[in-house]
Motif scaffolding. Sequence first.
Motif, PDB file in Angstrom:
ATOM      1  N   VAL A 238     102.588 126.864  30.419  1.00  0.00           N
ATOM      2  CA  VAL A 238     101.231 127.012  30.960  1.00  0.00           C
ATOM      3  C   VAL A 238     100.520 125.660  30.950  1.00  0.00           C
ATOM      4  N   LEU A 239     100.642 124.927  29.852  1.00  0.00           N
ATOM      5  CA  LEU A 239     100.008 123.611  29.764  1.00  0.00           C
ATOM      6  C   LEU A 239     100.553 122.670  30.831  1.00  0.00           C
ATOM      7  N   ALA A 240     101.868 122.709  31.055  1.00  0.00           N
ATOM      8  CA  ALA A 240     102.483 121.832  32.056  1.00  0.00           C
ATOM      9  C   ALA A 240     102.020 122.175  33.465  1.00  0.00           C
ATOM     10  N   GLU A 241     101.734 123.458  33.698  1.00  0.00           N
ATOM     11  CA  GLU A 241     101.240 123.878  35.012  1.00  0.00           C
ATOM     12  C   GLU A 241      99.809 123.422  35.258  1.00  0.00           C
ATOM     13  N   GLU A 242      98.990 123.467  34.220  1.00  0.00           N
ATOM     14  CA  GLU A 242      97.558 123.236  34.390  1.00  0.00           C
ATOM     15  C   GLU A 242      97.126 121.792  34.152  1.00  0.00           C
ATOM     16  N   ILE A 243      97.915 121.037  33.404  1.00  0.00           N
ATOM     17  CA  ILE A 243      97.557 119.645  33.115  1.00  0.00           C
ATOM     18  C   ILE A 243      98.501 118.742  33.904  1.00  0.00           C
ATOM     19  N   THR A 244      97.966 117.991  34.831  1.00  0.00           N
ATOM     20  CA  THR A 244      98.799 117.147  35.686  1.00  0.00           C
ATOM     21  C   THR A 244      99.456 116.034  34.870  1.00  0.00           C
ATOM     22  N   GLU A 245     100.590 115.546  35.357  1.00  0.00           N
ATOM     23  CA  GLU A 245     101.359 114.543  34.622  1.00  0.00           C
ATOM     24  C   GLU A 245     100.575 113.256  34.406  1.00  0.00           C
ATOM     25  N   GLU A 246      99.690 112.913  35.332  1.00  0.00           N
ATOM     26  CA  GLU A 246      98.900 111.694  35.159  1.00  0.00           C
ATOM     27  C   GLU A 246      97.822 111.843  34.091  1.00  0.00           C
ATOM     28  N   ASN A 247      97.611 113.068  33.607  1.00  0.00           N
ATOM     29  CA  ASN A 247      96.598 113.323  32.579  1.00  0.00           C
ATOM     30  C   ASN A 247      97.196 113.606  31.204  1.00  0.00           C
ATOM     31  N   ARG A 248      98.487 113.388  31.042  1.00  0.00           N
ATOM     32  CA  ARG A 248      99.122 113.621  29.742  1.00  0.00           C
ATOM     33  C   ARG A 248     100.361 112.737  29.596  1.00  0.00           C
ATOM     34  N   GLN A 249     100.606 112.311  28.361  1.00  0.00           N
ATOM     35  CA  GLN A 249     101.840 111.571  28.075  1.00  0.00           C
ATOM     36  C   GLN A 249     103.033 112.519  28.008  1.00  0.00           C
ATOM     37  N   GLY A 250     102.799 113.675  27.465  1.00  0.00           N
ATOM     38  CA  GLY A 250     103.839 114.676  27.293  1.00  0.00           C
ATOM     39  C   GLY A 250     103.280 115.820  26.486  1.00  0.00           C
ATOM     40  N   ILE A 251     104.122 116.827  26.218  1.00  0.00           N
ATOM     41  CA  ILE A 251     103.677 118.014  25.483  1.00  0.00           C
ATOM     42  C   ILE A 251     104.552 118.195  24.250  1.00  0.00           C
ATOM     43  N   VAL A 252     103.906 118.433  23.119  1.00  0.00           N
ATOM     44  CA  VAL A 252     104.597 118.638  21.846  1.00  0.00           C
ATOM     45  C   VAL A 252     104.141 119.964  21.244  1.00  0.00           C
ATOM     46  N   VAL A 253     105.076 120.749  20.741  1.00  0.00           N
ATOM     47  CA  VAL A 253     104.782 122.022  20.081  1.00  0.00           C
ATOM     48  C   VAL A 253     104.787 121.809  18.571  1.00  0.00           C
ATOM     49  N   LEU A 254     103.742 122.251  17.898  1.00  0.00           N
ATOM     50  CA  LEU A 254     103.659 122.161  16.443  1.00  0.00           C
ATOM     51  C   LEU A 254     103.687 123.575  15.886  1.00  0.00           C
ATOM     52  N   SER A 255     104.759 123.929  15.181  1.00  0.00           N
ATOM     53  CA  SER A 255     104.935 125.325  14.788  1.00  0.00           C
ATOM     54  C   SER A 255     105.817 125.435  13.549  1.00  0.00           C
ATOM     55  N   GLY A 256     105.737 126.582  12.898  1.00  0.00           N
ATOM     56  CA  GLY A 256     106.573 126.835  11.738  1.00  0.00           C
ATOM     57  C   GLY A 256     105.873 127.715  10.726  1.00  0.00           C
ATOM     58  N   PRO A 257     106.491 127.955   9.574  1.00  0.00           N
ATOM     59  CA  PRO A 257     105.945 128.873   8.561  1.00  0.00           C
ATOM     60  C   PRO A 257     104.731 128.278   7.866  1.00  0.00           C
ATOM     61  N   SER A 258     103.558 128.761   8.252  1.00  0.00           N
ATOM     62  CA  SER A 258     102.333 128.146   7.736  1.00  0.00           C
ATOM     63  C   SER A 258     101.178 129.131   7.775  1.00  0.00           C
TER      64      SER A 258
END
Length: 339
Positions: free
Chosen positions: A120-140
């Motif tokens: 969803v983020l990749a669809e809505e945020i154009t490549e020129e407006n982001r370096q890349g996408i990182v997921v932060l997740s885990g048991p927390s």
Amino acid sequence: MKQKVAVLGPGSWGTALAQVLAENGHEVKIWGNHPAQIDEINTYHTNRHYLPDLKIPESIQGCKEIEEAIEGADAVLFVVPTKAIRIVARQFNEAVKNKPVVIHASKGLEQDTHKRISEVLAEEITEENRQGIVVLSGPSHAEEVAVHDITTITAASKDEDLAKYVQTLFMNQYLRIYTNTDVVGVEMGAALKNIIALGAGALHGLSYGDDAKAAIMTRGLAEISRLGVAMGANPLTFIGLSGVGDLIVTCTSVHSRNWRAGNLLGKGHNLDEVLDNMGMIVEGVSTTKAAKELAETIGVQMPITETIYKVLYEGKDVRQACTELMLREGTFENEFTLE
């Protein structure tokens, strides 16, 4: 190196992660769409609705406008409910003036499209407006990170350098970050474990014991793995932090909203009563529907998920649902082979 980080979403997890970033020496702004909550953060340095005992670092600045929060940010962290990801991403894309790293720490699947949050983020945020996408997740649990309990989670990205950047951004003496390139596996594990936690809570509400808890967690992990692998995930991810790790913490703790919601269902409350009682988003409810539909579309069997769906959306009696699940035709434990 000190970084400017914007946190979008001042819920419990967003607030706890903002605290981590501030304590690591970064400049942190946090944005939310409830003005009174932002005023509380700026005036009293508290967020009582979500983390009543936490004193937020005074260096964290609350923002009522997304433009103010993300101005000049090196990284932007999305921690909003799954249903709000697309609209907030659009707001971000319209407001951003530079090219930050986009991180998300939300857990779920979008309704109707069944897409993962990074999609969803990749669809809505154009490549020129982001370096890349990182997921932060885990048991927390936010409640435990906020008091510096030892916690280990994963930063996942197709770009390993960006995953390492996020690792450096967050890691300290109480929060350890591992990197991973399996974005699909990390996101699927994060989303689907909430479904199983609803079931684990329901079993507790029905007064079942440890045997039942072990059964639903183990067979739940099998379902998570089946669907995740069918979506292209690395099967090894599901025996790591974002798989069995997140499943354990979510299925066994009173901090888990999904477990608490399931517990109330097991005690005989209907879904509307449960959601009113929680007062916060219970991601597992919407994820159950999305996962059931996705599994049907691609032909993956998920009997626990289907059973929980019937309880949530068709009003099926919880105890009867458990009985029917147990009395299904016998099957071989390892239903599929991982190549």
